[in-house]
Design an enzyme around this catalytic site. Structure first.
Site, mmCIF file in Angstrom:
data_model
loop_
_atom_site.group_PDB
_atom_site.id
_atom_site.type_symbol
_atom_site.label_atom_id
_atom_site.label_comp_id
_atom_site.label_asym_id
_atom_site.label_seq_id
_atom_site.Cartn_x
_atom_site.Cartn_y
_atom_site.Cartn_z
ATOM 1 N N ARG A 76 0.844 -1.174 0.110
ATOM 2 C CA ARG A 76 0.147 0.079 -0.105
ATOM 3 C C ARG A 76 0.924 1.082 -0.119
ATOM 4 O O ARG A 76 0.412 2.300 -0.714
ATOM 5 C CB ARG A 76 -0.816 0.025 1.289
ATOM 6 C CG ARG A 76 -1.628 1.354 1.493
ATOM 7 C CD ARG A 76 -2.598 1.307 2.812
ATOM 8 N NE ARG A 76 -3.531 0.088 2.417
ATOM 9 C CZ ARG A 76 -4.023 -0.666 3.304
ATOM 10 N NH1 ARG A 76 -3.899 -0.228 4.451
ATOM 11 N NH2 ARG A 76 -4.966 -1.722 2.876
ATOM 12 N N TYR A 77 2.049 1.207 0.482
ATOM 13 C CA TYR A 77 2.805 2.318 1.017
ATOM 14 C C TYR A 77 4.158 2.183 -0.055
ATOM 15 O O TYR A 77 4.357 1.077 -0.307
ATOM 16 C CB TYR A 77 3.053 2.461 2.271
ATOM 17 C CG TYR A 77 2.218 2.748 3.352
ATOM 18 C CD1 TYR A 77 1.798 4.126 3.491
ATOM 19 C CD2 TYR A 77 1.610 1.814 4.185
ATOM 20 C CE1 TYR A 77 0.804 4.355 4.385
ATOM 21 C CE2 TYR A 77 0.802 2.127 4.960
ATOM 22 C CZ TYR A 77 0.173 3.577 5.200
ATOM 23 O OH TYR A 77 -0.827 3.786 6.045
ATOM 24 N N ARG A 106 7.084 0.000 2.024
ATOM 25 C CA ARG A 106 7.087 -1.163 2.744
ATOM 26 C C ARG A 106 5.913 -2.114 2.525
ATOM 27 O O ARG A 106 4.962 -1.557 1.747
ATOM 28 C CB ARG A 106 6.944 -0.553 4.238
ATOM 29 C CG ARG A 106 5.802 0.285 4.612
ATOM 30 C CD ARG A 106 6.500 1.373 5.643
ATOM 31 N NE ARG A 106 5.342 2.383 5.954
ATOM 32 C CZ ARG A 106 5.136 3.436 5.444
ATOM 33 N NH1 ARG A 106 5.665 3.688 4.503
ATOM 34 N NH2 ARG A 106 4.045 4.090 5.995
ATOM 35 N N CYS A 153 -11.344 -8.459 14.910
ATOM 36 C CA CYS A 153 -10.405 -8.659 13.970
ATOM 37 C C CYS A 153 -10.641 -7.749 12.632
ATOM 38 O O CYS A 153 -11.607 -8.079 12.299
ATOM 39 C CB CYS A 153 -9.651 -9.844 13.967
ATOM 40 S SG CYS A 153 -8.587 -10.105 12.923
ATOM 41 N N ASP A 169 -11.662 -0.258 12.656
ATOM 42 C CA ASP A 169 -12.167 -0.426 11.294
ATOM 43 C C ASP A 169 -13.465 -0.806 11.079
ATOM 44 O O ASP A 169 -14.073 -1.417 12.104
ATOM 45 C CB ASP A 169 -11.181 -1.505 10.600
ATOM 46 C CG ASP A 169 -9.477 -1.081 10.676
ATOM 47 O OD1 ASP A 169 -9.432 0.241 10.602
ATOM 48 O OD2 ASP A 169 -8.982 -1.752 10.772
ATOM 49 N N ASP A 193 -7.522 4.001 9.917
ATOM 50 C CA ASP A 193 -7.123 3.233 8.665
ATOM 51 C C ASP A 193 -8.061 3.684 7.860
ATOM 52 O O ASP A 193 -9.366 3.185 7.726
ATOM 53 C CB ASP A 193 -6.852 1.745 9.088
ATOM 54 C CG ASP A 193 -5.533 1.161 8.132
ATOM 55 O OD1 ASP A 193 -5.071 2.056 7.094
ATOM 56 O OD2 ASP A 193 -4.984 0.490 8.615
HETATM 57 C C1 PLP Z 1 -0.197 -0.355 8.933
HETATM 58 C C2 PLP Z 1 0.552 -0.832 7.655
HETATM 59 C C3 PLP Z 1 1.854 -0.638 7.366
HETATM 60 C C4 PLP Z 1 2.643 -0.011 8.535
HETATM 61 O O1 PLP Z 1 2.388 1.481 8.548
HETATM 62 P P1 PLP Z 1 3.394 2.094 9.347
HETATM 63 O O2 PLP Z 1 2.709 3.355 9.681
HETATM 64 O O3 PLP Z 1 4.739 2.383 8.654
HETATM 65 O O4 PLP Z 1 3.543 1.614 10.549
HETATM 66 C C5 PLP Z 1 2.189 -0.890 6.250
HETATM 67 N N1 PLP Z 1 1.275 -1.544 5.184
HETATM 68 C C6 PLP Z 1 0.227 -1.789 5.411
HETATM 69 C C7 PLP Z 1 -0.755 -2.297 4.298
HETATM 70 C C8 PLP Z 1 -0.371 -1.301 6.695
HETATM 71 O O5 PLP Z 1 -1.464 -1.703 6.763
HETATM 72 S S1 SF4 Z 2 -6.436 -9.286 15.886
HETATM 73 FE FE1 SF4 Z 2 -6.737 -10.704 14.473
HETATM 74 S S2 SF4 Z 2 -5.074 -11.365 13.441
HETATM 75 FE FE2 SF4 Z 2 -4.562 -10.157 15.208
HETATM 76 S S3 SF4 Z 2 -4.524 -11.803 16.846
HETATM 77 FE FE3 SF4 Z 2 -6.587 -11.164 16.877
HETATM 78 S S4 SF4 Z 2 -7.502 -12.438 15.486
HETATM 79 FE FE4 SF4 Z 2 -5.283 -12.663 15.059
#
Ligand code: PLP
Ligand code: SF4
Length: 364
Positions: A90-91, A94, A110, A271, A308
């Protein structure tokens, strides 16, 4: 079999194994677990004090999970941002790499409720090889976040193999692990695991405590082992109605985290995940919690509050109204006590440079 594996195997997976003890009919909940799996480790069960306490709500299925008509199965659009299975890019620099489909506990709130612990999520040697290939052929990726499911449920050798393969990629600078194991199965943090992890520095670990009652002596010991191995520990908390939507609870959580060497990193607005609507709070409540932390306790204990963005827009930070007014000449600020302060602004660098040139030419 290692001790932690035996503990995991003793986890309960059906409502009938827990709710009758608390006077609740388990039968209606079977429809919930038919859709979203349940698993609670004996350790996490031992933290439950009563029905609907913060530990219970995170772990025990609720009929409300099937009544959610507001939210979406994949609100963060992860599937569309996955160039290969189980890898979200996405970014720019990373990726999120899902290397395990299982968790020690299936948290009711979750974000990947749609797939973790279910048949639709397939992680195998092939998906891991594809993910590694993708990372290898994309030199812009300098940060890899292992997630799942829970990466620490992998056997030591498997995890070691993945970390070794990542470390062999020259452009991967840092590796992060996202794991709820220190909270729900701290016994997994064995000396053997530590021996594996410490070979692969720089390695960071973000865990996921949501309530101060989760910070037990056992969890503290697991975190101490990780921290002693030189792994910087962070924490991501989800703001959850009926669990931690209270400034006093949140403050205690952040303070207790610092005391076990875990640095609060993110506080997530929940979310919009289908089956979790009953956990959501208003954004105003989230801002109120941040306001109650900043200035009132150690700055180290104040996580960034983020949403998010639905649709895959990434994490967007939210702050209470500290910046009251941003003028060219004056910046008007509000401190943690609500008192107003003024800061004399300077012009942006480009404007300052232009002014200097005018002044110079005047002087000639
Ligand atoms: C949260 C997330 C990251 C990491 O985000 P940081 O702000 O660098 O901690 C990277 N990729 C995805 C898809 C994410 O949801
Ligand atoms: S939030 Fe979702 S992925 Fe994270 S430990 Fe709980 S069930 Fe597993």
């Amino acid at each position: 079999m290692e001790t932690w594996q035996k503990i995991l195997q003793a986890s309960i997976t059906r409502p009938a194994q827990i709710t009758p003890r608390f006077g609740i009919d388990p039968v209606p909940l079977d429809a919930v677990t038919a859709q979203y799996p349940m698993r609670i480790t004996p350790y996490y069960q031992s933290l439950i004090r009563e029905v609907n306490d913060p530990i219970w709500r995170q772990a025990v299925p609720d009929a409300l999970e099937l009544r959610d008509s507001v939210c979406f199965t994949d609100p963060l659009d992860e599937e569309n941002q996955s160039p290969v299975p189980n890898l979200v890019h996405r970014y720019p620099d990373r990726v999120l790499f899902l290397v395990c489909a299982e968790c020690a506990m299936y948290c009711r709130f979750c974000t990947r409720k749609r797939k973790v612990g279910g048949e639709s999520m397939v992680v195998n040697g092939d998906t891991i090889a594809q993910g590694l290939d993708y990372i290898r052929t994309h030199p812009e990726i300098r940060d890899v976040i292992l997630s799942g499911g829970d990466p620490l449920l992998l056997a030591d050798e498997k995890l070691d193999g993945i970390l070794t393969a990542l470390r062999a990629i020259p452009h991967v600078e840092i590796i992060r692990i996202g794991s709820r194991v220190p909270v729900v199965l701290p016994q997994r943090v064995t000396i053997g695991l530590i021996r594996v992890l410490r070979k692969h520095h720089p390695l960071y670990l973000n865990t996921h405590f949501n309530h101060p009652d989760e910070i037990t002596a056992t969890a503290a010991k697991a975190c101490a082992r990780l921290a002693d191995a030189g792994i910087p520990l962070g924490n991501q908390t989800v703001l959850l109605r009926g669990v931690n939507d209270d400034p006093a609870v949140m403050k205690r959580l952040m303070q207790k985290l610092l005391a076990i060497r875990v640095r609060p990193y993110y506080l997530y607005q929940a979310d919009m995940v289908q089956g979790t609507d009953h956990f959501r709070t208003s954004v105003a409540e989230g801002l109120e919690i941040v306001r109650a932390l900043r200035g009132h306790t150690s700055g180290l204990g104040v996580p960034a509050y983020v949403i998010d963005a639905p649709g895959g827009g990434g994490k967007i930070p939210l702050l209470p109204d500290y910046l009251q007014q941003l003028g060219d000449d004056e910046v008007l600020l509000k401190n943690y006590r609500g008192e107003l302060y003024s800061y004399r602004n300077v012009p942006p660098a480009a404007a300052a440079e232009a002014e200097r040139q005018v002044a110079n030419s005047d002087g000639k």
